[in-house]
Design a protein around this motif. Structure first.
Motif, PDB file in Angstrom:
ATOM      1  N   PHE A 265     -19.704 -34.699 -12.995  1.00 43.53           N
ATOM      2  CA  PHE A 265     -18.330 -34.697 -12.492  1.00 43.53           C
ATOM      3  C   PHE A 265     -18.089 -35.841 -11.509  1.00 43.53           C
ATOM      4  O   PHE A 265     -16.963 -36.314 -11.376  1.00 43.53           O
ATOM      5  CB  PHE A 265     -18.001 -33.348 -11.849  1.00 43.53           C
ATOM      6  CG  PHE A 265     -17.734 -32.258 -12.850  1.00 43.53           C
ATOM      7  CD1 PHE A 265     -16.566 -32.251 -13.601  1.00 43.53           C
ATOM      8  CD2 PHE A 265     -18.649 -31.235 -13.057  1.00 43.53           C
ATOM      9  CE1 PHE A 265     -16.313 -31.256 -14.531  1.00 43.53           C
ATOM     10  CE2 PHE A 265     -18.410 -30.236 -13.984  1.00 43.53           C
ATOM     11  CZ  PHE A 265     -17.238 -30.243 -14.731  1.00 43.53           C
ATOM     12  N   GLU A 266     -19.149 -36.301 -10.841  1.00 43.84           N
ATOM     13  CA  GLU A 266     -19.016 -37.436  -9.931  1.00 43.84           C
ATOM     14  C   GLU A 266     -18.600 -38.679 -10.699  1.00 43.84           C
ATOM     15  O   GLU A 266     -17.762 -39.461 -10.238  1.00 43.84           O
ATOM     16  CB  GLU A 266     -20.349 -37.681  -9.215  1.00 43.84           C
ATOM     17  CG  GLU A 266     -20.280 -38.697  -8.088  1.00 43.84           C
ATOM     18  CD  GLU A 266     -19.549 -38.177  -6.859  1.00 43.84           C
ATOM     19  OE1 GLU A 266     -18.831 -38.984  -6.238  1.00 43.84           O
ATOM     20  OE2 GLU A 266     -19.686 -36.984  -6.542  1.00 43.84           O
ATOM     21  N   LYS A 269     -14.792 -38.375 -11.502  1.00 40.67           N
ATOM     22  CA  LYS A 269     -13.946 -37.855 -10.433  1.00 40.67           C
ATOM     23  C   LYS A 269     -12.576 -38.532 -10.354  1.00 40.67           C
ATOM     24  O   LYS A 269     -11.662 -38.004  -9.707  1.00 40.67           O
ATOM     25  CB  LYS A 269     -14.654 -37.960  -9.085  1.00 40.67           C
ATOM     26  CG  LYS A 269     -14.946 -39.367  -8.619  1.00 40.67           C
ATOM     27  CD  LYS A 269     -15.679 -39.328  -7.285  1.00 40.67           C
ATOM     28  CE  LYS A 269     -15.983 -40.738  -6.772  1.00 40.67           C
ATOM     29  NZ  LYS A 269     -16.712 -40.678  -5.484  1.00 40.67           N
ATOM     30  N   ASN A 270     -12.442 -39.700 -10.977  1.00 40.10           N
ATOM     31  CA  ASN A 270     -11.129 -40.364 -10.970  1.00 40.10           C
ATOM     32  C   ASN A 270     -10.194 -39.820 -12.049  1.00 40.10           C
ATOM     33  O   ASN A 270      -9.015 -40.169 -12.077  1.00 40.10           O
ATOM     34  CB  ASN A 270     -11.297 -41.876 -11.131  1.00 40.10           C
ATOM     35  CG  ASN A 270     -11.948 -42.517  -9.906  1.00 40.10           C
ATOM     36  OD1 ASN A 270     -11.731 -42.067  -8.779  1.00 40.10           O
ATOM     37  ND2 ASN A 270     -12.749 -43.537 -10.127  1.00 40.10           N
ATOM     38  N   GLU A 271     -10.738 -39.000 -12.954  1.00 45.56           N
ATOM     39  CA  GLU A 271      -9.906 -38.386 -13.978  1.00 45.56           C
ATOM     40  C   GLU A 271      -9.177 -37.177 -13.388  1.00 45.56           C
ATOM     41  O   GLU A 271      -9.657 -36.559 -12.428  1.00 45.56           O
ATOM     42  CB  GLU A 271     -10.750 -37.945 -15.180  1.00 45.56           C
ATOM     43  CG  GLU A 271     -11.393 -39.106 -15.931  1.00 45.56           C
ATOM     44  CD  GLU A 271     -12.123 -38.641 -17.177  1.00 45.56           C
ATOM     45  OE1 GLU A 271     -11.970 -37.462 -17.557  1.00 45.56           O
ATOM     46  OE2 GLU A 271     -12.842 -39.457 -17.772  1.00 45.56           O
ATOM     47  N   ASN A 273      -8.037 -33.764 -12.167  1.00 46.26           N
ATOM     48  CA  ASN A 273      -8.653 -32.460 -11.897  1.00 46.26           C
ATOM     49  C   ASN A 273     -10.171 -32.487 -11.745  1.00 46.26           C
ATOM     50  O   ASN A 273     -10.758 -31.507 -11.272  1.00 46.26           O
ATOM     51  CB  ASN A 273      -8.303 -31.424 -12.981  1.00 46.26           C
ATOM     52  CG  ASN A 273      -6.820 -31.169 -13.086  1.00 46.26           C
ATOM     53  OD1 ASN A 273      -6.098 -31.294 -12.109  1.00 46.26           O
ATOM     54  ND2 ASN A 273      -6.363 -30.821 -14.275  1.00 46.26           N
ATOM     55  N   LYS A 274     -10.842 -33.572 -12.160  1.00 42.59           N
ATOM     56  CA  LYS A 274     -12.305 -33.570 -12.132  1.00 42.59           C
ATOM     57  C   LYS A 274     -12.851 -33.514 -10.700  1.00 42.59           C
ATOM     58  O   LYS A 274     -13.838 -32.818 -10.430  1.00 42.59           O
ATOM     59  CB  LYS A 274     -12.859 -34.800 -12.857  1.00 42.59           C
ATOM     60  CG  LYS A 274     -12.549 -34.822 -14.349  1.00 42.59           C
ATOM     61  CD  LYS A 274     -13.160 -33.642 -15.070  1.00 42.59           C
ATOM     62  CE  LYS A 274     -13.072 -33.772 -16.596  1.00 42.59           C
ATOM     63  NZ  LYS A 274     -11.694 -33.735 -17.093  1.00 42.59           N
ATOM     64  N   LYS A 275     -12.236 -34.228  -9.781  1.00 43.48           N
ATOM     65  CA  LYS A 275     -12.715 -34.194  -8.395  1.00 43.48           C
ATOM     66  C   LYS A 275     -12.530 -32.803  -7.798  1.00 43.48           C
ATOM     67  O   LYS A 275     -13.399 -32.312  -7.054  1.00 43.48           O
ATOM     68  CB  LYS A 275     -11.991 -35.228  -7.526  1.00 43.48           C
ATOM     69  CG  LYS A 275     -12.577 -35.340  -6.113  1.00 43.48           C
ATOM     70  CD  LYS A 275     -11.876 -36.388  -5.292  1.00 43.48           C
ATOM     71  CE  LYS A 275     -12.580 -36.560  -3.941  1.00 43.48           C
ATOM     72  NZ  LYS A 275     -12.652 -35.277  -3.192  1.00 43.48           N
ATOM     73  N   ALA A 276     -11.409 -32.162  -8.131  1.00 44.23           N
ATOM     74  CA  ALA A 276     -11.170 -30.806  -7.627  1.00 44.23           C
ATOM     75  C   ALA A 276     -12.209 -29.834  -8.167  1.00 44.23           C
ATOM     76  O   ALA A 276     -12.691 -28.954  -7.439  1.00 44.23           O
ATOM     77  CB  ALA A 276      -9.769 -30.347  -8.016  1.00 44.23           C
ATOM     78  N   LEU A 278     -15.257 -30.657  -9.109  1.00 41.71           N
ATOM     79  CA  LEU A 278     -16.499 -31.009  -8.421  1.00 41.71           C
ATOM     80  C   LEU A 278     -16.539 -30.384  -7.033  1.00 41.71           C
ATOM     81  O   LEU A 278     -17.562 -29.791  -6.640  1.00 41.71           O
ATOM     82  CB  LEU A 278     -16.633 -32.531  -8.325  1.00 41.71           C
ATOM     83  CG  LEU A 278     -17.821 -33.063  -7.509  1.00 41.71           C
ATOM     84  CD1 LEU A 278     -19.139 -32.628  -8.122  1.00 41.71           C
ATOM     85  CD2 LEU A 278     -17.757 -34.581  -7.394  1.00 41.71           C
ATOM     86  N   ASP A 279     -15.467 -30.511  -6.277  1.00 46.05           N
ATOM     87  CA  ASP A 279     -15.425 -29.953  -4.920  1.00 46.05           C
ATOM     88  C   ASP A 279     -15.600 -28.435  -4.950  1.00 46.05           C
ATOM     89  O   ASP A 279     -16.325 -27.868  -4.109  1.00 46.05           O
ATOM     90  CB  ASP A 279     -14.101 -30.313  -4.244  1.00 46.05           C
ATOM     91  CG  ASP A 279     -13.992 -31.798  -3.929  1.00 46.05           C
ATOM     92  OD1 ASP A 279     -15.038 -32.483  -3.929  1.00 46.05           O
ATOM     93  OD2 ASP A 279     -12.860 -32.270  -3.703  1.00 46.05           O
ATOM     94  N   LYS A 282     -19.281 -27.598  -5.742  1.00 41.23           N
ATOM     95  CA  LYS A 282     -20.148 -27.873  -4.592  1.00 41.23           C
ATOM     96  C   LYS A 282     -19.966 -26.823  -3.492  1.00 41.23           C
ATOM     97  O   LYS A 282     -20.933 -26.395  -2.864  1.00 41.23           O
ATOM     98  CB  LYS A 282     -19.870 -29.275  -4.044  1.00 41.23           C
ATOM     99  CG  LYS A 282     -20.493 -30.390  -4.875  1.00 41.23           C
ATOM    100  CD  LYS A 282     -20.378 -31.728  -4.159  1.00 41.23           C
ATOM    101  CE  LYS A 282     -21.176 -32.802  -4.868  1.00 41.23           C
ATOM    102  NZ  LYS A 282     -21.140 -34.100  -4.146  1.00 41.23           N
TER     103      LYS A 282
END
Length: 293
Positions: A265-266, A269-271, A273-276, A278-279, A282
Motif C-alpha cells: 500500500f505504501e 499511496k498516491n492512488e 483511498n490507498k493511503k487511507a 494503509l493508515d 497500521k
C-alpha cells in the motif's frame, strides 16, 4: 428511442436472421412482422421468447434500446455498487439525493430499501456508532427475517448492513447469507461480491475482538482474490491473516506478512483511498501489537 418491436427487428437483421426463423414455434411470420412494425404490442412472454431466439438477454436489449446507456433506475444501483471504499462524503450524499429525486416520482420498494442502506452507511460514517443507524435498516431485517428464501437483491442489501445489528442477530444473518450466496454462485457470477462480503465479515469480527473466528473466511477470501487477481482485496485479506497469526503466537511470521502488506500500500499511496487504507491497517496493527508504528 426506438420501440421494442423496432429493437427486435434491428437485432434480428444485425444477426442476419429472417422473420421466418424467429417465428418458428413462437408466432406466425405475419405476427412477427406486425410486432416489428409496431402494429402489435407483444406480451412479455412473447418478447422473452423472441430474445431467447436472438440469444440476447432482455436486460441487454433494453440497454441497447437506451443507446447503450443504463436506465435511470439501473444507474442508481450501479452508482451504489461503485461507491466501494470511497471516502468522499459528497459521493454518498449526492447518491442519496439522486435516490430521493427518483423515488419522489416512482414507487420502487427495492430502491427505497437501497436508500435506507445508504443512509445507514452515512449515519455510521458520521457517528462511528453501530446502534445509531440500526433503526434505519431494522424494517429491512424485520421483513427479510420472515422470508423462507432470500433473493439476489436481498443478499446484496444484507451484506451491507449485517454488522449494524446486535452480535446475535448479525451472526444469524452471516450464517444465512453465506448459505444463500452459494446458491447464487452460478447466477451472480461476480466473485467480487462474495469476496467483499467475506472481508466485511472479517472486519466485523475484528471490531468485536473475534478475529480468530474468521480464519476460514480469510482463506476463502484469499483463494478468490488470487484466482481473480484482485490485488487490493488480496492484501487486505493477507493483513487479516497476519492478525490471526499474531494472536496464534506466530509473531515473526505475522510481522513479516503485515510489513509486506504495508509495503504494497505504501507503493500505491498516491492512488485514491490507498493511503487511507494503509493508515487504517497500521493503526489496527498498532492496537493489536500494543506498539506505536
Amino acid at each position: 428511442m426506438k420501440s421494442i418491436g423496432e429493437m427486435l427487428k434491428q437485432v434480428r437483421e444485425n444477426l442476419g436472421l429472417t422473420q421466418e426463423q424467429i417465428a418458428n414455434k413462437i408466432a406466425s411470420q405475419s405476427s412477427i412482422q406486425k410486432i416489428e412494425s409496431g402494429k402489435r404490442n407483444p406480451s412479455y412472454n412473447t418478447i422473452i421468447s423472441i430474445t431467447d431466439k436472438l440469444c440476447i438477454p432482455y436486460d441487454e436489449l433494453l440497454y441497447v434500446q437506451n443507446e447503450f446507456q443504463l436506465s435511470t433506475r439501473n444507474k442508481l444501483v450501479f452508482d451504489f455498487q461503485n461507491l466501494g471504499n470511497s471516502l468522499h462524503k459528497d459521493a454518498f450524499n449526492q447518491l442519496n439525493q439522486d435516490l430521493s429525486d427518483y423515488l419522489n416520482k416512482h414507487d420502487d420498494f427495492q430502491l427505497r430499501d437501497l436508500q435506507a442502506v445508504l443512509q445507514s452507511i452515512i449515519c455510521f460514517q458520521e457517528s462511528q456508532s453501530f446502534t445509531k443507524p440500526r433503526p434505519i435498516v431494522k424494517p429491512i431485517w424485520d421483513r427479510l427475517e420472515k422470508q423462507d428464501d432470500w433473493y439476489n437483491f436481498d443478499l446484496y442489501l444484507l451484506s451491507h448492513i449485517f454488522y449494524i445489528f446486535e452480535p446475535e442477530t448479525a451472526d444469524e444473518i452471516i450464517a444465512k447469507l453465506l448459505k444463500n450466496i452459494d446458491k447464487y454462485e452460478h447466477y451472480n457470477q461476480n466473485p467480487k461480491f462474495k469476496l467483499s462480503f467475506l472481508l466485511n465479515i472479517v472486519t466485523y469480527y475484528r471490531h468485536h475482538e473475534r478475529i480468530l473466528d474468521s480464519e476460514k473466511l480469510i482463506e476463502q477470501a484469499l483463494e478468490i482474490a488470487r484466482a481473480c487477481a484482485f490485488d487490493t482485496h488480496q492484501k487486505t485479506a493477507e493483513y487479516a491473516k497476519a492478525e490471526v497469526l499474531f494472536l496464534q503466537g506466530e509473531t515473526k511470521k505475522a510481522t513479516e506478512l503485515a510489513n509486506h502488506v504495508f509495503s504494497f500500500f505504501e507503493l500505491l499511496k498516491n492512488e485514491p483511498n490507498k493511503k487511507a487504507i494503509l493508515d487504517d491497517l497500521k493503526n489496527d496493527w498498532a492496537v493489536l501489537t500494543e506498539k506505536k508504528i
